[in-house]
Write a protein that holds these residues in place. Structure first.
Motif, short mmCIF file in Angstrom:
data_model
loop_
_atom_site.label_atom_id
_atom_site.label_comp_id
_atom_site.label_asym_id
_atom_site.label_seq_id
_atom_site.Cartn_x
_atom_site.Cartn_y
_atom_site.Cartn_z
N ARG A 31 0.83 -1.63 -0.12
CA ARG A 31 -0.10 -0.24 0.05
C ARG A 31 0.73 0.84 -0.16
N LEU A 61 1.52 -19.83 10.07
CA LEU A 61 2.53 -18.88 9.05
C LEU A 61 1.39 -18.32 8.55
N TRP A 62 1.63 -17.24 8.27
CA TRP A 62 0.87 -15.65 7.78
C TRP A 62 1.68 -15.02 6.87
N SER A 63 1.09 -14.42 5.60
CA SER A 63 1.83 -13.09 5.35
C SER A 63 0.99 -12.33 5.62
N GLY A 65 -1.11 -11.19 3.84
CA GLY A 65 -2.85 -10.95 3.30
C GLY A 65 -4.46 -11.31 3.54
N VAL A 66 -3.47 -11.50 5.59
CA VAL A 66 -4.16 -11.95 7.02
C VAL A 66 -4.45 -10.62 7.26
N SER A 67 -6.35 -10.64 7.31
CA SER A 67 -7.06 -9.43 7.61
C SER A 67 -6.38 -8.93 8.97
N TYR A 71 -8.20 -12.36 12.72
CA TYR A 71 -9.22 -13.63 13.77
C TYR A 71 -8.52 -14.94 13.42
N LEU A 72 -8.37 -15.88 14.31
CA LEU A 72 -8.17 -17.50 14.14
C LEU A 72 -8.93 -18.13 15.04
N SER A 73 -9.29 -19.33 14.40
CA SER A 73 -9.69 -20.27 15.13
C SER A 73 -9.23 -21.42 14.76
N ALA B 78 -11.25 -6.69 1.80
CA ALA B 78 -10.22 -6.57 3.64
C ALA B 78 -10.49 -7.36 4.62
N VAL B 79 -11.86 -7.40 4.00
CA VAL B 79 -12.18 -9.20 5.48
C VAL B 79 -13.35 -10.32 4.69
N VAL B 80 -12.51 -10.80 4.39
CA VAL B 80 -13.39 -12.64 4.11
C VAL B 80 -13.25 -13.12 4.62
N VAL B 106 -2.01 -16.89 1.43
CA VAL B 106 -2.20 -15.75 2.43
C VAL B 106 -1.73 -17.07 3.55
N ALA B 107 -1.95 -17.73 4.17
CA ALA B 107 -1.56 -18.58 5.37
C ALA B 107 -1.32 -19.90 5.01
N SER B 120 -9.96 -21.76 11.29
CA SER B 120 -10.99 -20.59 10.41
C SER B 120 -9.97 -18.62 10.97
N THR B 121 -10.50 -18.05 9.83
CA THR B 121 -9.72 -16.93 9.72
C THR B 121 -10.45 -15.77 8.73
N ARG B 122 -9.34 -14.67 8.34
CA ARG B 122 -9.95 -13.22 7.86
C ARG B 122 -9.07 -13.49 7.03
N ILE B 123 -9.51 -13.11 5.43
CA ILE B 123 -8.53 -13.32 4.83
C ILE B 123 -8.31 -11.08 3.74
N LYS B 124 -7.54 -10.68 3.16
CA LYS B 124 -7.56 -9.68 2.25
C LYS B 124 -7.74 -10.31 0.60
N CYS B 155 -6.27 -4.89 -1.03
CA CYS B 155 -5.37 -4.73 -0.48
C CYS B 155 -4.85 -3.59 -1.71
#
Lengths: 104, 157
Positions: A31, A61-63, A65-67, A71-73, B78-80, B106-107, B120-124, B155
């Motif tokens: 951005r 392991l995250w990039s 691209g995670v909001s 949030y993680l479950s 931004a929040v999916v 992403v993950a 379960s998570t949220r991605i862009k 993004c």
């Protein structure tokens, strides 16, 4: 520093479900600043480790691209009310935070 | 006189030593902690490269034993919210890919002992695209995809 990781863990029929919310900007590095046009440096969580007592049940392991404010479950077999759940993240700047909760 | 110089010298070398220690602690610790972070996989610009870097293979087999839950339409890219589940035994990891993103991986979630194949998570998401879940088992990679229509990309700036 108080932990900003919110954790809720519930056991039901031998399976524990953990829900967590972390506080982080999760900047991708792609951005640009709207006013100056300068790129905003990447700043995101790279690794999340979840432990039940002393056992690692999941490593994420995250990039970027995670909001934002991730949030993680996740779920695992076992876990009794009162057992400790510990979640730790490390970001690309080497910052780290740990949160703990008890299974209810 | 000689003694005074010796003091200065000592002070100087002690100072340099302290800086060295601080640098070492500051720079080496995070790198050691993050030794496992698969940079090449996360920087890959297509799914096949990302999977090869991450899991040593891009041979994925579509499977109805991988369930992926995501909205049909995401108003805000931004929040999916994405949930992946599988009823296959011996799942080693679950990876989430947003195929329309610049860097699609992403993950990735490595499951430890006792973990249920569920995340379960949220991605862009940059644009309308498939969300792909790849489940790694001892027998290979299984996948499922779910198209998500994105009305505002997550993004961009």
């Amino acid at each position: 520093m108080p932990s900003n990781i919110k954790i809720r863990a519930k056991s039901n029929n031998g399976v524990t479900t953990v829900k967590s919310l972390m506080s982080h900007v999760m900047e991708t590095g792609l951005r640009k600043d709207k006013e100056t046009g300068d790129p905003i440096p990447a700043h995101f969580i790279q690794e999340v480790t979840a432990k039940w007592k002393d056992q690692v049940v999941m490593t994420a392991l995250w990039s970027g691209g995670v909001s934002k404010n991730p949030y993680l479950s996740f779920k695992f077999n076992g876990g009794e009310p009162g057992d400790a759940i510990e979640i730790t993240w490390v970001d690309n700047e080497g910052k780290t935070e740990t949160g703990t909760a008890e299974i209810s | 006189m000689i003694d005074a110089k010796r003091r200065i010298l000592l002070k100087g070398s002690l100072g340099a030593g302290a800086i060295g220690v601080a640098l070492g602690a500051g720079l080496l610790t995070p790198r050691a902690v993050l030794a496992d972070w698969p940079e090449a996989a996360f920087k890959a610009e297509d799914q096949a490269t990302a999977l090869k870097e991450l899991l040593d293979s891009d041979a994925v087999e579509a499977s109805d034993k991988v369930m992926i839950k995501a909205p049909d339409i995401a108003e805000n890219g931004a929040v999916v919210p994405v949930t992946v589940e599988s009823d296959v035994d011996g799942v080693e990891s679950i990876s989430i890919i947003a195929s329309g993103n610049n860097t699609p991986l992403v993950a990735s979630f490595e499951l430890g002992e006792g973990a249920v194949p569920f995340v379960s998570t949220r991605i862009k998401m940059a644009k309308t695209a498939d969300v792909v879940a790849v489940v790694q088992t001892a027998d290979g990679l299984l996948s499922a995809a779910k198209p998500v229509k994105v009305t505002i990309g997550g993004c961009g700036g």
